[in-house]
Write an enzyme that holds these catalytic residues in place. Structure first.
Site, PDB file in Angstrom:
ATOM      1  N   GLY A 228       3.679  -8.620  27.568  1.00  0.00           N
ATOM      2  CA  GLY A 228       2.741  -7.979  28.171  1.00  0.00           C
ATOM      3  C   GLY A 228       3.899  -9.043  29.652  1.00  0.00           C
ATOM      4  N   SER A 229       3.750  -9.653  29.934  1.00  0.00           N
ATOM      5  CA  SER A 229       4.247 -10.795  31.132  1.00  0.00           C
ATOM      6  C   SER A 229       5.179 -10.596  30.955  1.00  0.00           C
ATOM      7  CB  SER A 229       3.357 -11.935  30.997  1.00  0.00           C
ATOM      8  OG  SER A 229       2.107 -11.973  31.420  1.00  0.00           O
TER       9      SER A 229
ATOM     10  N   HIS B 278      -1.525  -7.052  21.847  1.00  0.00           N
ATOM     11  CA  HIS B 278      -2.896  -8.385  21.313  1.00  0.00           C
ATOM     12  C   HIS B 278      -3.881  -6.853  22.180  1.00  0.00           C
ATOM     13  CE1 HIS B 278      -3.922 -10.190  25.334  1.00  0.00           C
ATOM     14  NE2 HIS B 278      -2.911 -10.200  25.949  1.00  0.00           N
TER      15      HIS B 278
ATOM     16  N   THR C 274      14.126 -16.135  17.866  1.00  0.00           N
ATOM     17  CA  THR C 274      14.191 -15.785  16.341  1.00  0.00           C
ATOM     18  C   THR C 274      12.574 -14.642  16.297  1.00  0.00           C
ATOM     19  OG1 THR C 274      14.605 -17.560  15.336  1.00  0.00           O
ATOM     20  CG2 THR C 274      13.295 -15.999  13.872  1.00  0.00           C
TER      21      THR C 274
ATOM     22  N   CYS D 239     -14.739 -17.488  41.930  1.00  0.00           N
ATOM     23  CA  CYS D 239     -15.135 -19.087  40.811  1.00  0.00           C
ATOM     24  C   CYS D 239     -15.122 -18.039  39.512  1.00  0.00           C
ATOM     25  CB  CYS D 239     -17.019 -18.856  40.248  1.00  0.00           C
ATOM     26  SG  CYS D 239     -17.061 -19.309  42.646  1.00  0.00           S
TER      27      CYS D 239
END
Lengths: 391, 146
Positions: free
Chosen positions: A70-71, A201, A238, A325
C-alpha cells in the site's frame, strides 16, 4: 485464550491464498520476463491474477499495477498525479488531516517541492464533508486524495459522492482503500475513482504485495522504482508472483463472501461496542455506524494506551493503540487529534479490529477482560480519582 | 512493546510493588503531565531519617509503571542520606535495562522521589540536601528530548 484483534494492522493468510501461492514457489517459479516456458507459465499466472483483481474492482486488467504494498502504491499515485498536474500548471493538492502516513509524508515531500497541500478537517465523527471538498477544489487543483476508510477509527468516507464531484469538476481523484479492500464493496466505475490503492496483507494475503488501480486515460504513472520493463515499464523489479497470485485469490475469496462476512463481523463489532460503552468515562471514537465492519476504537480516560495493550496482551488479547508511547513519539496519533480529542484523552485509546475468523467466544473474552484491565489500570492512576470527581 | 521490555520490567508492570496512597504521608511529590502521557505521584512515610514506607500511583506506559515500582523498591527502608542520591541510572540498571525511548520514564521516577523528598524537607523547614530541588514544573520537554 488467544484472541487476535488487530486485523487492521495485518491479517492471517487464508488457506485459499496459501493453496494458490504454493505452486508458484515450486512449479511456476520462472521469471515472467523470461522467454522460456517456465517464464511464460509464470507470466500467465501474473496476468490471470491481474484479470481477477480487475474483475472484482470492475476495472480493466491494464488498469492494475502491482506494487510492493500500500505505501508504495500511495507514493506512486501521489507523485504521478503531482507531476502530471505540474505539467499543466496545477500545483494544488487536496487531502485530509487523518490520512495514513504513506499519504501525509509523501504530501510533505511534495510541499517542499513547491506544491500547495490543503488538508481538509474530518470533524468529530471522522468523516470528511463533500461540500468541503467542493469548496476546496480550484482551477489549479491537480489531485484530490481521500482515504476510503480510516485505519484507526474505521470511518468510511463518502467516496462515491467525492468521486462524482471530482469527475464533474475534471479533477483527478485517488483513494487509499487499504483498509476497505476486501472488507466493503468497491466499484471503481460506479464510484468514479481514478486511482485506488490496495494492500494484500489486509485481506488475508501475505505481506509484500499491493495494487495501484489507475483508470485508463486519467493519468500517466511516473516510476517510483526504476528498473526493467515490468508492469508496462511503470514499476521495475521482478514481480512477486507468489504474493500477487495469493493476493488475487484472497481478494476473490473476500469479495465472494463479502455480504456474509459483513453481517457476521458487524454483529460482533456492535456487541463489543455496546459492551465497552458501559465502562464509565469511555468514548467511542468515530461515527457509530459509518465505520468498517470490524473496527472498534475507544478512549478510556485516566489510563495510557501502551500500558493497556501490554496488560491485554498478558490476558491473551492482541490489540493496538494510538497513544504516544506506541507511536514512538511524544504525540498521540494524528488521527485521534484530527477528530478533536485532547492529548490526555487520546493517550488512552484502544483499537480492536475484528475479521471473519474471530468468534463469539472471543468477543465474550474481550468483553470480560477489557473492563477488568481498564479498572485495574485506573486503580493505579493518580488522575482517575480527579476525573471521577469531575475535576 | 512487550518484546522490547526485559522480564524484570514486565514483572514490575504486571505486579507493581507498593501501588497505592499513604493518607498521612510525610512527603508527596507529583511529576509529569497529562499532555505528555505520564504522571507519577509518590508518597513517603519517613521516620528517624529512614523511608519507612512508600507508595505510588502512575498514569503512563508500561515503563512508567515499572520504573515507579522499581524506584519504590530501591528506596523503601533506606536512610534519607542514600535516598537523596537515587539516580535514574540505578532504576534502569535494576530493571535490567530499558529501551532508549523509555529512559525518560526512569528520569520521571527519580524526579517523583525527589519531589516527594523536597516536599518533606520544606514542610519540616529542614535544609535541602544537595540534589534536592523544587520539582519539575510539568514541562516534560527536557526529559522527553524536545
Amino acid at each position: 485464550m488467544q484472541v487476535y484483534a488487530d486485523n487492521a494492522a495485518t491479517t492471517k493468510v487464508s488457506q485459499t491464498a496459501i493453496n494458490a501461492m504454493l505452486p508458484c514457489l515450486t512449479e511456476t517459479y520462472g521469471n515472467p520476463s523470461s522467454v522460456h516456458s517456465f517464464g511464460q507459465a509464470a507470466h500467465r499466472e501474473l496476468e490471470k491474477a491481474r484479470s481477477l483483481i480487475a474483475e472484482y474492482l470492475n476495472a480493466e486488467p491494464r488498469e492494475i499495477t502491482f506494487t510492493s504494498g500500500g505505501s508504495e502504491a500511495d507514493n506512486q499515485a501521489l507523485i504521478s498525479a503531482a507531476l502530471a498536474g505540474e505539467k499543466k500548471g496545477k500545483k494544488h493538492i487536496i487531502s485530509t488531516a487523518f490520512e495514513h502516513h504513506a499519504i501525509l509524508h509523501t504530501l510533505d515531500k511534495l510541499e517542499k517541492q513547491g506544491f500547495e497541500v490543503e488538508l481538509l478537517p474530518v470533524y468529530k465523527d471522522g468523516i470528511v464533508l463533500v461540500e468541503d471538498v467542493a469548496n476546496a477544489i480550484r482551477e489549479d487543483t491537480a489531485l484530490v486524495s481521500i482515504m476510503y476508510a480510516n485505519n484507526e477509527i474505521g470511518t468510511i468516507q463518502p467516496i462515491a459522492e467525492i468521486g462524482a464531484l471530482c469527475r464533474q469538476k475534471n479533477v483527478l481523484f485517488h483513494t487509499d482503500a487499504v483498509q476497505a479492500g476486501g472488507h466493503i464493496h468497491i466499484d471503481v466505475k460506479e464510484q468514479n475513482i481514478d486511482m485506488l490503492t490496495l494492500s494484500g496483507h489486509k485481506f488475508h494475503a501475505p505481506k509484500g504485495s499491493g495494487i495501484l488501480y489507475v483508470r485508463a486515460g486519467s493519468v500517466i504513472l511516473s516510476n517510483v522504482i526504476e528498473g526493467g520493463a515490468q508492469e508496462r515499464g511503470k514499476r521495475g523489479g521482478t514481480e512477486n508472483i507468489p504474493g500477487i497470485v495469493a493476493m488475487a485469490a484472497a481478494f476473490k475469496e473476500s469479495c465472494d463472501n463479502l455480504d456474509e462476512n459483513i453481517a457476521k463481523i458487524t454483529a460482533m463489532r456492535d456487541r463489543v461496542i455496546e459492551g465497552l460503552e458501559k465502562i464509565p468515562e469511555s468514548i467511542l471514537n468515530g461515527h457509530r455506524t459509518k465505520r468498517l465492519p470490524g473496527n472498534i476504537n475507544f478512549c478510556f480516560r485516566g489510563i495510557e494506551g501502551e500500558a493497556l495493550l501490554l496488560m491485554l496482551d498478558h490476558e491473551g488479547i492482541a490489540a493496538s493503540s494510538g497513544s504516544a508511547c506506541t507511536s514512538g513519539s511524544l504525540d498521540p496519533s494524528h488521527v485521534l487529534l484530527s477528530i478533536g480529542l485532547p492529548h490526555e484523552v487520546a493517550h488512552g485509546s484502544l483499537r480492536l479490529s475484528l475479521c471473519e475468523y474471530n468468534t463469539d467466544e472471543e468477543v465474550d473474552h474481550i468483553l470480560k477482560v477489557v473492563p477488568a484491565v481498564v479498572e485495574r489500570l485506573r486503580s493505579m492512576s493518580p488522575v482517575w480519582e480527579s476525573i471521577q470527581k469531575g475535576v | 512493546m512487550a518484546a522490547n521490555y526485559s522480564d524484570i520490567v514486565m514483572d514490575h508492570f504486571t505486579n507493581p510493588r507498593n501501588v497505592g496512597e499513604i493518607p498521612d504521608a510525610d512527603g508527596v511529590g507529583e511529576v509529569g503531565n497529562m499532555k505528555c502521557g505520564d504522571i507519577m505521584r509518590m508518597y513517603l512515610k519517613i521516620k528517624d531519617d529512614v523511608v519507612e514506607d512508600v507508595k505510588f500511583k502512575t498514569f503512563g506506559c508500561g515503563a512508567a509503571v515499572a520504573t515507579s515500582s522499581m524506584a519504590t523498591e530501591l528506596i523503601k527502608g533506606k536512610p534519607l542520606s542514600e535516598v537523596v542520591n537515587l539516580t535514574n541510572d540505578a532504576v534502569v540498571e535494576a530493571l535490567g535495562g530499558l529501551p532508549p525511548i523509555k529512559v525518560h520514564c526512569s528520569v520521571l521516577a527519580e524526579e517523583a522521589v525527589k519531589a516527594a523528598l523536597y516536599d518533606y524537607y520544606t514542610r519540616n523547614n529542614l535544609p535541602l540536601p544537595a540534589g534536592i530541588e523544587a520539582p519539575c514544573d510539568g514541562d516534560c520537554a527536557h526529559c522527553c528530548g524536545r
